[in-house]
Design an enzyme around this catalytic site. Structure first.
Site, short mmCIF file in Angstrom:
data_model
loop_
_atom_site.label_atom_id
_atom_site.label_comp_id
_atom_site.label_asym_id
_atom_site.label_seq_id
_atom_site.Cartn_x
_atom_site.Cartn_y
_atom_site.Cartn_z
N SER A 47 0.83 -1.20 0.00
CA SER A 47 0.00 0.00 0.00
C SER A 47 0.87 1.26 0.00
CB SER A 47 -0.93 -0.03 1.21
OG SER A 47 -1.72 1.13 1.27
N ALA A 71 -3.03 8.61 -1.64
CA ALA A 71 -3.37 7.50 -0.74
C ALA A 71 -3.64 6.26 -1.57
CB ALA A 71 -4.60 7.86 0.09
N ASP A 72 -3.48 5.13 -0.93
CA ASP A 72 -3.85 3.87 -1.57
C ASP A 72 -4.47 2.96 -0.52
OD1 ASP A 72 -3.60 2.28 -4.20
OD2 ASP A 72 -3.14 0.88 -2.59
N THR A 73 -5.58 2.37 -0.88
CA THR A 73 -6.32 1.49 0.02
C THR A 73 -6.34 0.08 -0.55
OG1 THR A 73 -7.72 3.35 0.70
CG2 THR A 73 -8.55 1.13 1.17
N SER A 108 -2.60 3.58 3.03
CA SER A 108 -1.37 4.34 3.21
C SER A 108 -1.58 5.72 2.63
CB SER A 108 -0.20 3.66 2.51
OG SER A 108 0.16 2.48 3.18
#
Length: 196
Positions: A47, A71-73, A108
């Site tokens: 992430s 962001a990354d999910t 993240s």
């Protein structure tokens, strides 16, 4: 002087969460190809790599002066990553797998300005109700879940599928405010100063 904040995302959910505050920001969609990064077994590292890759692609393509927020999910269940489904059928299979189970959602958040990079993450546990398989296709169609990791949305019909959320609900939507708050402080931006 107002901070220059760039939201590096095309996600309407992330934009909506950031709009809870009066902080001015612009949106730029990153050119980073998420599927180019293979999952190596560590969901947090994965992430983070995706969030940082998105921020770096914005620097490469646009070279903005402000603070870039990306962001990354990811959804994790039994060591497997559930990204955005590639098809209607894949979304249904994801929902079948998660039905009646507890999975983790890791987001993240990366902030990048010039050479300064700060990264943080949040983990939330989500437990699904036992889902009636005959309605899963309707759920996927009704709530257009192909752009959501795990193939579902908490905001749209979430009450039908979600039994319990342990942790940050904003994390499940893709932008954990607590993590964002602490990271922004490292850039002298205090969200308390931007309450509506």
């Amino acid at each position: 002087m107002e901070p220059q904040l760039i939201l590096g995302s095309s996600s309407p959910r992330r934009k909506s969460i950031l709009q809870y505050f009066r902080i001015p920001f612009t949106c730029i969609s990153p050119s980073f190809e998420e599927r180019s990064v293979p999952y190596q077994g560590d969901p947090v590292a994965y992430s983070q790599e995706l969030a940082v890759g998105k921020a770096e692609s914005i620097v490469q393509d646009h070279n903005p002066e402000g603070v870039i927020l990306t962001a990354d999910t990811v959804v994790i269940y039994k060591g497997k990553v559930f990204n955005k489904p590639g098809s209607h059928d894949e979304a249904i299979e994801m929902l079948k797998t998660l039905s009646g189970q507890t999975h983790s959602i890791i987001t993240s958040v990366a902030l990048l300005q010039q050479k300064k990079l700060m990264v943080g993450q949040e983990t939330t546990q989500v437990t699904f109700n036992k889902l009636p398989e005959e309605y899963l296709g309707r759920y996927v169609e009704a709530f257009s879940t192909l752009d959501k990791c795990g193939g579902y949305s908490t905001q749209e019909g979430g009450g039908l599928i979600i039994h319990n959320i342990q942790g940050c609900a904003y994390n499940v939507q893709g932008l954990p405010i607590r993590t964002l708050y602490h990271l922004l402080l490292e850039f002298d931006i205090n969200l308390w100063d931007y309450l509506v």
